[in-house]
Every structure is written in C-alpha cells, then in structure tokens.
Write a protein that holds these residues in place. Structure first.
Motif, PDB file in Angstrom:
ATOM      1  N   PHE A 106       0.977  -1.212  -0.012  1.00 50.59           N
ATOM      2  CA  PHE A 106      -0.087  -0.060  -0.042  1.00 50.59           C
ATOM      3  C   PHE A 106       0.789   1.179  -0.019  1.00 50.59           C
ATOM      4  O   PHE A 106       1.915   1.344   0.936  1.00 50.59           O
ATOM      5  CB  PHE A 106      -0.855  -0.070   1.363  1.00 50.59           C
ATOM      6  CG  PHE A 106      -1.802   1.128   1.473  1.00 50.59           C
ATOM      7  CD1 PHE A 106      -3.079   1.296   1.108  1.00 50.59           C
ATOM      8  CD2 PHE A 106      -1.223   2.259   2.130  1.00 50.59           C
ATOM      9  CE1 PHE A 106      -3.580   2.508   1.050  1.00 50.59           C
ATOM     10  CE2 PHE A 106      -1.971   3.622   2.311  1.00 50.59           C
ATOM     11  CZ  PHE A 106      -3.147   3.506   1.824  1.00 50.59           C
ATOM     12  N   GLY A 159       0.729  -2.017   4.542  1.00 50.34           N
ATOM     13  CA  GLY A 159       0.351  -0.688   4.344  1.00 50.34           C
ATOM     14  C   GLY A 159       1.267   0.162   5.338  1.00 50.34           C
ATOM     15  O   GLY A 159       2.164   0.859   4.929  1.00 50.34           O
ATOM     16  N   GLU A 218      -1.502  -1.213  -3.898  1.00 51.08           N
ATOM     17  CA  GLU A 218      -2.838  -0.549  -3.538  1.00 51.08           C
ATOM     18  C   GLU A 218      -2.421   0.842  -3.343  1.00 51.08           C
ATOM     19  O   GLU A 218      -1.463   1.216  -2.670  1.00 51.08           O
ATOM     20  CB  GLU A 218      -3.292  -1.223  -2.289  1.00 51.08           C
ATOM     21  CG  GLU A 218      -4.328  -1.486  -1.770  1.00 51.08           C
ATOM     22  CD  GLU A 218      -4.728  -1.794  -0.564  1.00 51.08           C
ATOM     23  OE1 GLU A 218      -4.468  -3.131  -0.199  1.00 51.08           O
ATOM     24  OE2 GLU A 218      -5.278  -1.224   0.388  1.00 51.08           O
TER      25      GLU A 218
END
Lengths: 400, 237
Positions: free
Chosen positions: B8, B207, B31
């Motif tokens: 991410f 992330g 992402e």
C-alpha cells in the motif's frame, strides 16, 4: 411513552423506485440521507444494536425503567418558563432542558442508551464530546451504573470547556485528548468510532447526537423526542393552543430533532432550526459522507470535509443529522443561521433580563427568536451556560 | 502457486518512483491510497500520510493522474483504496470508469458495507466480526480476491500477527467459491508477520509500515519489500 409507535412520517419523500431486494444503503434512510458508510467490521455491531433497540422498544420494561430514571434521576418533566423581560413584545416560552440533571438535554439520550447498552451486555462505553455536555452526561450515567467510560475530546474543546473536562474526570471517566486535524468535535467523533471498531465486542458507542450510521440517528431522535412531547402538552395546558413557531439550535441536531418531533405533524406550527453561521451544513453544505452517514456536510467539491467555526463548541461540527437534511429539503423546517456576536448578545440578554444563563448553543436559538415574525414562540433552552462563562466573558470584554 | 505480496502506498508526487521500487523489490500488486480528511478505517500512520498528501494537493483527479503515471511504469495490477466520501462527490460509476482508464483493475472501498452500492464492482473486505452469511456474500460478490482484515480494528502495525486471522481464513476457505484468493491485511509489518500470514492466506498486504519505510526513499522501500518477499517465498517450505 418511549414505546409509542409513529406512523410513516408524512414529510418523508418517496425514495428511489422499489427494487427486488432493498440494498443495504436504503435502510435507515431519510429521503436518501443517512445509511451506513462504515467499515464492514462494524456491521454486525450495528445489526446487534438495531435488533436490541427494536426489542427494547417492544418491551414495556424498557420504557418503564427509562421513564423512572428520567423522572427521579434526571428531573423530568422539565418546566416551561414564560419569559417576561427578554422580549416583552412577544410571548416566548423556554423549554428548560438546562434544568435537567447535568445541565443539558444530553442526559435524555445518555440515559436511554445506557439502559440499552446494559441490555446488550456491554461493559465499556466510549463517547465523543464537543462542548463537554454529552461527555458529562455519559460519564454521569456510567458512574450511576458502574461502567467503564472513555470520552474523546479535541484539545481545542478541552481548552474552551475546562470545567466539563474536570467534571468528567471527577465522575470517573477517562478523557482522551484528540490532537489531530481540527482538534474539535469532528476529530473526537472519528476517534470514538475508531475505538469502537477496535473494541466492538465489549463496547457500546454512546453517540451524542442524531448523526452516525443507522440506527443511531433514529435512536437519538426517539430518546430526545421526550422534549417535544412534554413541550406540546405543557404549552397546550398553558396557552390552550399550539405555539406559532418552535425554535431550536442545530449542531448535530439532537435537541432540535427531539423538540421538532413533537410538532412535525402540526402543520400550523412553524419550525426553525438555528445553526452557527460558521458551521451551517444545512445552509451552505453539500451532500457528502461523514461519520458513517450521507448528509449535508461542509465539504469541498472532492468530498473532503471542511472545518467548521463557531464560538460554541457544541455547534462546531461540519455535519448534521440526516433527518434534518430531509426536513430541509421537504421545507417542513426552516433553517436559519446566527453569528457568534448575535449569540453572545442573546446570551447576555437572557442572563440580564431573566436571570437565566443559557448555553452558548441555546443562545443561537434565542437570538433568532427575537427577530422572526411569529410572536408566540417555544424555544428549546437546551443547556445552561456555566460551562461557557470564560469563553463568553472573554469575548464580551473584548467587544466592550 | 507462490504467495502474493501487496504493498500500500499513499498517492503523492514521489509515489510513482516508490511504486517502481516496490515492484522491483517483489511486490505483485500496488494498492494506491486516495487520501480522505476523515478516514475511519485508518490508524495514525496512514492518517498522517493522508494529511500530508492532501496538503500536497492530492485530490481525486491528481490521484487518478498518479495512478496513470504508475501504470506507465509498472506491469502489476493497481488497486485504488478510496473512501466512499470521495466516490459520493466524484460519482461512483464515473470513478470506476476513470480509474479503469487510468489503469486500475478493481477498487477497494473500506467504508462501504459489502451489500451497499451492489452495482459497484469492488474487492470486498471481511473482518473477524463478520458473520458466515456476510463472508459468503462477500466471497460471491468480490472482484478477483477477498480482503481478510486480520484484526478487529484500524490499519497500523501491531507487535504480533493477529490470532484472529487463522479462524477467519478457515471460515472464508469453507464459505468462498473454490480457488478464490484470500489476501490478509491490517497489522502486518515485519517479515516474520508476513511469513506467518502467508502460511495461512494466499497473499499478504502491508500498508502502514511500508508508508513509514517509504519516507526514507525508494532504496529503503525496495530493500524492505525484498525482505518481505523473501519471507513470503520461504513460507510453507
């Protein structure tokens, strides 16, 4: 009283054409506003809350327990006071929610939700607070029932509302300062929701206004509707007929939705909501998603939430409850604004002329009550102003 | 079949460089965060990254341009991670169309329940709190793979891999159509977490820690992603 069922409300506009299976976002909608815009993690908890709420409403013992608490712990019914010197050319009645235990209407909702949370077996309560009145009400009911209580509050609001912070701490609540973004109610609400996401299995989120994901706007409205029900009976008894207009301040909108609930079906009664001029989602907002619901919000064209500005911490919120957005669209309620200076003038005037120190939030409603056309008025005095003395006096002195 | 690694990154001026580095380090999918002012699903690291990105002017249009630029540089699938408030403002279908044009495959909306806006094709998320019924519905409607949220909570590094992942993954395996990939995210930050998660799921999403590492630049990120890659490839062996 709580258990009374209302018919499909007449101001509710028809929603989109019927489909085979109603999509999830169509539940809990007020003419397209509301819904559930939350992470999937919360959906089972919202379903549980909704089922618990429906079961409680159908159970007479819930209404009995709550009504007993409202009367003997909270001090309901609250009186209706006819002002004498505030505006001699009008008959202005004040619904005295400032005389409710803890000093504001917030206790009606906190008591109802704590009874509900206990039925759901929750041991820990989280809440957000702006002016601190909802935080105090929540800390109070948690003390009364021996539940753990965490209140999120923006550091800017902690500065403005110092006495309420101390009160919450004395009541045994943990006040967690929120130091991100605007450092006010918007961020405190986001943090409370994040806490709930993390501790959802043990915790009830005791939201303070008629905002948030379905079923919160409905729960808070129904718990605050006691204001409107009592007021309607009281004014009929005193005047023999309904008021020409009802006026209440609107931040998230809980005291106003509770007050309006008593008069929505009385078409001859004009309804006025009064927003802070710098936090006027109903007058200058656009459709956006905030805190789990689609409503009118101060936001830019990309959907990013804008800052609100008000001298009153309780109105300093960029969103508003979805039912208010629907009531604006339908035209049933007229939403006006009030500047900080106008609110301060009304604050001082009610104090000097009637011996009642209003909350700065309520002072917004008082200011517009002075200049709207109608003369037999009912104004919701949603809270008392002790918490605002430092802030109000500092501003009044700087004007002098 | 080798396990997938998803990284991410928050949209921003440096992000195309960072995405390139992540792919060089072994990321299979990027992402791409679209910053929102009030992100309910995110912990402190991604919230701060969103604040920085918004201050840099990364509004929806700029993020789509960022997506297109990344598309020009890497071959891996790109997935926008976008809050419903942005879609409400931009238009749900218009966003999907423009994201596809810019090079995205599927999209992820962290604050939209899986049965809301069912016309919107997207990667569904399920959490440890999800009922079997909702996991089944999510698995049937998801676009390509299913996102297993490993924790009851918001995004952000945790000390240990969530013990809830194994149970959630087992339920999802049973309820999902055979062969649907299950990728695990939230709280995964170290190569050890990644390896342990990859033992259970078909892919691992990292992330907050990736965002922190990326603050040190492309080389740091490439090295970090390589270490995750190596850990994942060693899983099951």
């Amino acid at each position: 009283m709580i258990g009374r069922k209302r018919e499909e409300r007449s101001y509710r506009l028809p929603s989109s054409p019927a489909k085979k299976t109603p999509p999830a976002e169509s539940r809990g909608l007020y003419s397209g506003y509301g819904g559930r815009y939350v992470p999937e993690t919360l959906i089972p908890a919202l379903d549980e809350l909704e089922a618990g709420w429906r079961a409680a409403r159908a159970d007479e013992s819930f209404a009995r327990e709550l009504n007993e608490l409202l009367a003997n712990y909270g001090g309901r019914p609250t009186p209706l006071t006819l002002t004498e010197r505030f505006c001699p050319q009008k008959r202005i009645y004040l619904k005295r929610e400032d005389l409710l235990h803890t000093g504001a209407h917030k206790l009606n909702n906190a008591l109802g939700q704590i009874v509900l949370a206990r039925r759901l077996g929750k041991k820990r309560i989280v809440a957000e607070t702006g002016a601190g009145q909802h935080g105090v009400a929540t800390a109070t009911v948690c003390a009364r029932f021996g539940l753990d209580c965490v209140v999120y509050m923006g550091v800017e609001d902690m500065r403005r509302q110092r006495p309420n912070v101390e009160r919450m701490q004395l009541l045994g609540a943990e006040v967690r300062p929120v130091e991100i973004g605007t450092r006010t109610l918007k961020e405190a609400t986001s943090e409370a929701i994040r806490d709930w996401i993390t501790n959802v299995e043990t915790t009830h989120y005791l939201i303070g206004s008629c905002v948030g994901p379905h079923p919160y706007p409905e729960i808070v409205r129904e718990l605050q509707a006691v204001i409107g029900r009592e007021s309607r009976e009281q004014i009929l008894e005193r005047e023999g007929h309904l008021p020409e207009a009802v006026v209440a301040c609107v931040g998230g909108g809980s005291n106003s939705i509770g007050m309006f609930a008593g008069f929505l079906e009385d078409a001859e009664v004009k309804l006025y909501g009064v927003e802070a001029a710098g936090a006027s989602s109903l007058n200058s907002g656009r459709i956006a998603v905030l805190h789990g619901a689609r409503s009118l919000v101060l936001a830019d064209e990309d959907g990013q939430i804008a800052d609100a500005h008000s001298i009153s911490a309780g109105l300093d919120y960029p969103g508003v409850g979805p039912e208010h957005a629907a009531l604006r669209d339908s035209g049933r309620v007229t939403y006006l604004t009030c500047t900080d200076d106008e609110a301060l003038a009304a604050f001082e005037r009610l104090t000097k002329m009637e011996g009642i120190i209003p909350a700065l939030e309520s002072a917004h409603a008082l200011a517009r009550a002075l200049d709207i056309d109608e003369s037999l008025l009912l104004v919701c005095l949603s809270g008392r102003g002790d918490k605002d003395l430092d802030e109000a006096l500092a501003h009044l002195r700087s004007q002098a | 079949m080798s396990k997938k690694l998803i990284i991410f990154l928050m949209s921003g001026r440096q992000t195309p460089d960072l995405a390139e580095a992540a792919v060089e380090g072994g990321a299979d999918l990027i992402e791409l965060g679209f910053p929102f002012s009030d992100p309910l699903a995110d912990g402190p690291v991604i919230r701060r990254a969103a604040e920085v990105a918004l201050a840099e002017g990364m509004r929806t249009k700029a993020c789509l341009e960022c997506l297109a630029e990344i598309r020009g540089r890497v071959q891996t699938p790109l997935v926008p991670f976008v809050y419903s408030a942005l879609l409400e403002a931009y238009g749900y279908q218009r966003f999907v169309a423009d994201a596809h044009t810019a090079g995205a495959g599927a999209i992820l909306v962290p604050d939209l329940p899986l049965d809301a806006h069912s016309e919107l094709e997207r990667i569904q998320l399920v959490a440890p709190t999800s009922t079997d019924e909702r996991i089944r519905l999510a698995a049937e409607t998801t676009d390509g793979w299913l996102y297993l949220v490993t924790v009851t909570g918001t995004t952000g590094a945790r000390r240990e891999l969530s013990s809830a992942l194994a149970g959630l993954a087992a339920r999802a395996r049973q309820l999902a159509p055979p062969g649907l990939p299950l990728y695990a995210g939230f709280g995964i930050s170290t190569p050890e977490h990644a390896r342990a998660a990859a033992e259970i799921a078909d892919g691992v999403i990292v992330g907050s820690r990736a965002i922190e590492v990326a603050e040190g630049g492309s080389d740091d990120l490439r090295r970090y992603v390589s270490s995750l890659r190596a850990a994942i490839d060693a899983s099951g062996s």
